[in-house]
Design a protein around this motif. Structure first.
Motif, PDB file in Angstrom:
ATOM      1  N   ILE A  71      14.231   6.618  -6.316  1.00 16.17           N
ATOM      2  CA  ILE A  71      13.315   7.588  -5.825  1.00 16.17           C
ATOM      3  C   ILE A  71      12.134   6.934  -5.092  1.00 16.17           C
ATOM      4  CG2 ILE A  71      11.495   9.555  -6.296  1.00 16.17           C
ATOM      5  CD1 ILE A  71      13.549  10.551  -8.324  1.00 16.17           C
ATOM      6  N   LEU A  72      11.614   5.922  -5.827  1.00 12.22           N
ATOM      7  CA  LEU A  72      10.414   5.104  -5.248  1.00 12.22           C
ATOM      8  C   LEU A  72      10.942   4.276  -3.764  1.00 12.22           C
ATOM      9  CD1 LEU A  72       7.783   3.845  -5.182  1.00 12.22           C
ATOM     10  CD2 LEU A  72       8.752   1.989  -6.591  1.00 12.22           C
ATOM     11  N   PHE A  73      12.203   3.783  -3.926  1.00  8.89           N
ATOM     12  CA  PHE A  73      12.582   3.105  -2.610  1.00  8.89           C
ATOM     13  C   PHE A  73      12.893   4.366  -1.499  1.00  8.89           C
ATOM     14  CE2 PHE A  73      13.876  -1.120  -4.507  1.00  8.89           C
ATOM     15  CZ  PHE A  73      12.682  -1.570  -4.955  1.00  8.89           C
ATOM     16  N   GLY A  74      13.473   5.389  -1.808  1.00 11.66           N
ATOM     17  CA  GLY A  74      14.025   6.479  -1.111  1.00 11.66           C
ATOM     18  C   GLY A  74      12.794   6.956  -0.269  1.00 11.66           C
ATOM     19  N   GLU A 103      11.389   6.966   3.844  1.00  8.98           N
ATOM     20  CA  GLU A 103      11.048   8.128   4.324  1.00  8.98           C
ATOM     21  C   GLU A 103       9.560   7.834   5.071  1.00  8.98           C
ATOM     22  OE1 GLU A 103      10.326  12.620   3.244  1.00  8.98           O
ATOM     23  OE2 GLU A 103      11.861  11.571   2.052  1.00  8.98           O
ATOM     24  N   LEU A 104       8.759   7.276   4.146  1.00  8.79           N
ATOM     25  CA  LEU A 104       7.312   7.028   4.713  1.00  8.79           C
ATOM     26  C   LEU A 104       7.263   6.166   5.884  1.00  8.79           C
ATOM     27  CD1 LEU A 104       4.403   8.032   4.210  1.00  8.79           C
ATOM     28  CD2 LEU A 104       4.506   5.961   2.809  1.00  8.79           C
ATOM     29  N   LEU A 105       8.058   5.061   5.712  1.00  5.14           N
ATOM     30  CA  LEU A 105       7.957   3.823   6.478  1.00  5.14           C
ATOM     31  C   LEU A 105       8.800   4.038   7.735  1.00  5.14           C
ATOM     32  CD1 LEU A 105       7.294   1.108   4.019  1.00  5.14           C
ATOM     33  CD2 LEU A 105       5.700   2.200   5.417  1.00  5.14           C
ATOM     34  N   GLY A 106       9.752   4.954   7.593  1.00  7.70           N
ATOM     35  CA  GLY A 106      10.903   4.784   8.689  1.00  7.70           C
ATOM     36  C   GLY A 106      11.792   3.782   8.546  1.00  7.70           C
ATOM     37  N   PHE A 107      11.887   3.150   7.688  1.00  8.85           N
ATOM     38  CA  PHE A 107      13.060   2.079   7.378  1.00  8.85           C
ATOM     39  C   PHE A 107      14.257   2.346   7.002  1.00  8.85           C
ATOM     40  CE2 PHE A 107       9.212  -1.164   6.657  1.00  8.85           C
ATOM     41  CZ  PHE A 107       9.097  -1.357   8.092  1.00  8.85           C
ATOM     42  N   SER A 108      15.225   1.503   6.987  1.00 14.72           N
ATOM     43  CA  SER A 108      16.635   1.537   6.280  1.00 14.72           C
ATOM     44  C   SER A 108      17.107  -0.116   5.828  1.00 14.72           C
ATOM     45  CB  SER A 108      17.704   2.248   6.868  1.00 14.72           C
ATOM     46  OG  SER A 108      17.959   1.619   8.128  1.00 14.72           O
ATOM     47  N   ASN A 109      17.857  -0.067   4.719  1.00 24.46           N
ATOM     48  CA  ASN A 109      18.102  -1.427   4.309  1.00 24.46           C
ATOM     49  C   ASN A 109      16.975  -2.659   4.317  1.00 24.46           C
ATOM     50  OD1 ASN A 109      20.843  -0.686   4.467  1.00 24.46           O
ATOM     51  ND2 ASN A 109      20.826  -0.796   6.791  1.00 24.46           N
ATOM     52  N   LYS A 110      15.823  -1.733   3.802  1.00 22.32           N
ATOM     53  CA  LYS A 110      14.755  -2.895   3.524  1.00 22.32           C
ATOM     54  C   LYS A 110      14.334  -3.331   2.033  1.00 22.32           C
ATOM     55  CE  LYS A 110      13.559  -3.446   8.009  1.00 22.32           C
ATOM     56  NZ  LYS A 110      13.951  -4.588   8.877  1.00 22.32           N
ATOM     57  N   SER A 114       0.775  -1.200   0.021  1.00 19.71           N
ATOM     58  CA  SER A 114      -0.079   0.069  -0.023  1.00 19.71           C
ATOM     59  C   SER A 114       0.866   1.266   0.022  1.00 19.71           C
ATOM     60  CB  SER A 114      -1.033   0.054   1.115  1.00 19.71           C
ATOM     61  OG  SER A 114      -1.830   1.173   1.120  1.00 19.71           O
ATOM     62  N   ALA A 115       1.970   1.291   0.772  1.00 19.63           N
ATOM     63  CA  ALA A 115       2.951   2.361   0.854  1.00 19.63           C
ATOM     64  C   ALA A 115       3.276   2.611  -0.515  1.00 19.63           C
ATOM     65  CB  ALA A 115       3.893   1.956   2.014  1.00 19.63           C
ATOM     66  N   MET A 116       3.744   1.548  -1.045  1.00 17.66           N
ATOM     67  CA  MET A 116       4.461   1.626  -2.579  1.00 17.66           C
ATOM     68  C   MET A 116       3.614   2.225  -3.664  1.00 17.66           C
ATOM     69  SD  MET A 116       6.169  -1.472  -4.731  1.00 17.66           S
ATOM     70  CE  MET A 116       7.561  -1.596  -3.819  1.00 17.66           C
ATOM     71  N   ASP A 117       2.203   2.020  -3.473  1.00 14.17           N
ATOM     72  CA  ASP A 117       1.255   2.320  -4.318  1.00 14.17           C
ATOM     73  C   ASP A 117       1.069   4.144  -4.146  1.00 14.17           C
ATOM     74  OD1 ASP A 117       0.359   0.191  -5.769  1.00 14.17           O
ATOM     75  OD2 ASP A 117      -1.158  -0.291  -4.784  1.00 14.17           O
ATOM     76  N   TYR A 118       1.137   4.471  -2.754  1.00 14.31           N
ATOM     77  CA  TYR A 118       0.916   5.712  -2.291  1.00 14.31           C
ATOM     78  C   TYR A 118       2.110   6.598  -2.637  1.00 14.31           C
ATOM     79  CZ  TYR A 118       0.996   9.590   0.866  1.00 14.31           C
ATOM     80  OH  TYR A 118       1.052  11.032   1.218  1.00 14.31           O
ATOM     81  N   VAL A 119       3.400   6.149  -2.522  1.00 10.73           N
ATOM     82  CA  VAL A 119       4.682   6.930  -2.879  1.00 10.73           C
ATOM     83  C   VAL A 119       4.645   7.092  -4.531  1.00 10.73           C
ATOM     84  CG1 VAL A 119       7.125   6.878  -2.889  1.00 10.73           C
ATOM     85  CG2 VAL A 119       6.003   6.015  -1.132  1.00 10.73           C
ATOM     86  N   LEU A 120       4.258   5.967  -5.090  1.00 13.52           N
ATOM     87  CA  LEU A 120       4.626   6.020  -6.604  1.00 13.52           C
ATOM     88  C   LEU A 120       3.421   7.025  -7.206  1.00 13.52           C
ATOM     89  CD1 LEU A 120       5.721   5.230  -9.021  1.00 13.52           C
ATOM     90  CD2 LEU A 120       4.371   2.966  -9.212  1.00 13.52           C
TER      91      LEU A 120
END
Length: 752
Positions: free
Chosen positions: A231-234, A238-245, A209-215
């Motif tokens: 840009i999508l992964f970045g 930012e949105l999910l507060g992750f790194s190395n995922k 869902s986050a991927m659809d939203y960012v895109l």
């Protein structure tokens, strides 16, 4: 510890989307959130509150309630105050006859039985049914969502959007991210709720869902139709507060690609499938049409042009020649005042030698632009949307010639839908001005097609001026080239009223931030005052049109255009100020969340949605209504307020349609339109246009924006404000850089 307080609301001190502060008749102050009805409807009712006392240094003692219950027959209260269609007498009679549970059962399962009661007819029953359904849905959702701290505003949005969904609570429980399908709910709000409901942070559905939203967000907000994977992964980090995922994102992306909802292109670019499909279709369609030879039209073009009543310059003539040599698709691009209309009319007259007039159609995105092209060419015209609706059931339009005007405004999705309906052997002329702002939404079709040279292009650059005193087109074209025009000279159709801050740059270094803000605000108020002088000069002529029932002429007579919504010089504030001048003493008015709609107000529709509507004559004759798609940006007159039915009616003259709005739809579907943003008026034309110029709008200023604003004026353009802001805007070249599928496809196939 929770305490109980019983009382009656005497006065509401503050209210905002369900949260309110009030004083009880016994003097205590209370505050909290209530979602089951308008706050007004519980005024005077006996209520029981559960909550706690809170002491505040400034505001004193307040009882903050967590629950509020009305102390009377609850069903009677809800029927009488909230569900539309009931009176006190009717509510009491029904409860007496069927009992509370029996009546709820009838309202849920056998509502037709209410027709047995005096005063309930089909129309009223429909209203009761819709209102009851919404109320029930609201209560269930309220009970289900209240443990998760959902605000009343959000609850109302969810309940309204899901009123036709079967078992909304179950659907949300199974997948809280279904809420992202609702217009005003983005991923963040849905995610907040999902996490409270116990969804794991690395849940596949969450990442998907986050991927659809960012895109979609990157695409729609910036007008792109594709973005790089990086840009999508970045954006996801930012949105999910992750790194190395990245491994989780790659897995979600593979899933999305296999579902065919995302397309991964070469160069690691990703695109939402619907945007990719739209632009891929346009790319192939333009190339295919460009290869088709129509066989030409007249043997002796010289003779045809001599017999024409229109004189053409060299550039204009080359466009007519291109069509006569057999071009089936032509891009005719011209700046303001370069004679696009004259050229279009000559081309259509040439095509008319083979095709019957009824086989020729002209169209544009806005009603006013489609009308203008009809008036200047003499051929039938319609809006793009109305043609799509009219020929919905056919595979193709029944036209051999289609001329599309104001093409710079049309985004990829709509352009593709429209081109797909045009017969393969039809001749298509695409007319536009690429110096204007790009479309609202994803894509930049006209600009990309020109960059990639997908079909024959004729550019008109020579300006045809009517007289020395007419300067709008010259000034606009100077601005287009990032040249400061001779804007202080006297002209018939252009005026600059200088309201600048004296010694601004020196003061900027001397004053504190607060002092500077006060200075800027005072200057903005001075600009507003001067704009109102200009409004006053036009009110009498505007009212004369309204009095003579020339609605279209009234709406398009005087228009304030501004770059932004917020601030003293933004459209929201200017609308309130102008409303007081243009419509000061209405016979009726309605207040909705800080907005006031008055009888005979100028308004604009703000959503693309199917609405209950009539044709102008159909409404007068009392015909049955039908559902019709009403589009964002349509400009109309609010001509009727029905206080009993809680409805207002707006006439849209450009489309000849009357639309009905429920009171609760006003805030979300309508805005005053005495002042509009520049993006809202693309494709429109007004007799007199007034534009504020201020450094407070500096972030928005560029040549495309100012060029688009100035070229909306037909007879007079008045700029009011800071000359420094205007001059710097004229020098700031507006460049539209959008990442698009069309450009990617062009580059991949080796097209420059």
């Amino acid at each position: 510890m929770s305490t109980t307080l019983i009382g009656q609301i005497d006065r509401i001190l503050f209210e905002d989307e369900g949260f309110f502060i009030a004083r009880l008749k016994s003097g205590e102050k209370i505050s909290g959130t209530y979602y089951e009805s308008d706050i007004e409807s519980i005024k005077g009712s006996a209520i029981t509150l559960q909550g706690f006392w809170d002491e505040h240094k400034k505001y004193g003692k307040t009882f903050k309630f967590e629950t509020l219950k009305v102390n009377q027959n609850e069903l009677f209260f809800f029927l009488n105050k909230i569900v539309k269609g009931f009176t006190k007498k009717l509510s009491a009679e029904l409860i007496e006859k069927f009992g509370q549970e029996g009546l709820v059962d009838i309202l849920d399962n056998d509502i037709e039985r209410l027709l047995e009661f005096k005063g309930i007819k089909e129309k009223r029953l429909k209203k009761i049914q819709a209102s009851w359904k919404q109320f029930r849905s609201m209560r269930r959702l309220g009970e289900f969502l209240s443990p998760y701290d959902v605000s009343p505003a959000l609850l109302t949005t969810i309940a309204t959007a899901m009123k036709d969904v079967d078992q909304p609570c179950t659907k949300i429980k199974e997948n809280p991210y279904v809420l992202t399908n609702i217009n005003s709910i983005g991923f963040k709000r849905a995610d907040e709720l999902a996490l409270k409901m116990g969804i794991a942070k690395e849940n596949e559905g969450r990442i998907s869902s986050a991927m659809d939203y960012v895109l979609l967000n990157y695409c729609e907000a910036n007008g792109n139709s594709c973005i790089s994977k990086e840009i999508l992964f970045g954006g996801l980090n930012e949105l999910l507060g992750f790194s190395n995922k990245e491994h989780l994102y790659e897995a979600a992306l593979i899933e999305r690609v296999s579902e065919q909802s995302i397309v991964v292109m070469k160069n690691n670019r990703v695109s939402p499938a619907r945007l990719y499909d739209a632009e891929k279709f346009l790319y192939d369609d333009f190339l295919a049409r460009a290869k088709r030879d129509s066989g030409g039209f007249v043997k002796d073009l010289e003779k045809f042009l001599k017999e024409s009543d229109l004189e053409l310059g060299e550039q204009q003539r080359s466009a007519v020649e291109a069509i006569n040599k057999g071009a089936s698709l032509l891009f005719l691009v011209g700046y303001a005042g370069t004679g696009k209309s004259t050229t279009s009319r000559t081309i259509l007259n040439l095509l008319n030698t083979r095709y019957d007039t009824k086989e020729i159609i002209t169209c544009a995105l806005s009603g006013i632009a489609s009308q203008r092209i009809s008036e200047t060419t003499g051929y039938e015209s319609a809006t793009i949307q109305s043609l799509l609706v009219k020929h919905e059931s056919s595979d193709k339009f029944p036209y051999s010639v289609v001329l599309i005007d104001e093409a710079s405004m049309i985004n990829s999705s709509l352009f593709a839908r429209f081109m797909a309906k045009i017969a393969k052997d039809a001749i298509v002329i695409i007319v536009g001005d690429d110096a204007q702002l790009p479309p609202i939404g994803a894509g930049n079709v006209l600009s990309d097609a020109l960059t990639l040279e997908l079909a024959p292009i004729v550019k008109l650059t020579k300006i045809y001026r009517q007289s020395e005193e007419q300067a709008i087109t010259l000034i606009a074209n100077d601005i287009r080239q990032a040249v400061v025009p001779a804007y202080r000279n006297r002209y018939d159709d252009f005026e600059f009223i200088d309201i600048s801050i004296q010694n601004y740059y020196a003061l900027k270094n001397q004053l504190s931030q607060d002092e500077l803000k006060e200075l800027r605000d005072n200057n903005s108020q001075n600009i507003v005052a001067e704009m109102m002088h200009k409004a006053v000069e036009s009110i009498e002529k505007a009212r004369y049109r309204l009095k003579n029932k020339e609605i279209k002429e009234y709406l398009n007579y005087f228009q304030v255009i501004t770059p932004m919504k917020g601030g003293i010089l933004g459209s929201t504030n200017l609308n309130k100020v102008l409303q007081e001048y243009f419509n000061p003493n209405p016979k009726k008015c309605i207040k909705r969340g800080g907005l006031e709609f008055r009888l005979m107000d100028k308004v604009v529709h703000t959503k693309n949605e199917n609405m209950t509507s009539w044709s102008g004559d159909g409404f007068k004759m009392g015909e049955d209504s039908n559902q019709r798609r009403i589009f964002n940006g349509m400009s109309g007159l609010l001509f009727k307020i029905d206080e009993d039915e809680e409805q207002v009616f707006v006439f849209y003259p450009n489309e000849d349609v009357v639309v009905q709005y429920e009171y609760e739809e006003l805030k979300s579907h309508l805005m005053l339109s005495y002042a509009l943003t520049i993006h809202k008026v693309q494709g429109m034309e007004y007799d007199i246009v007034v534009i504020p110029m201020s450094f407070t709008h500096f972030i928005m200023h560029n040549t495309k924006l100012i060029y688009t604003a100035i070229t909306r004026a037909k007879h007079k353009c008045i700029l009011v404000g800071e000359s420094g802001a205007f001059e710097s805007a004229c020098k700031k070249k507006g460049v539209t850089q959008r990442d698009t599928v069309l450009l990617e496809l062009g580059n991949l196939r080796g097209v420059d």
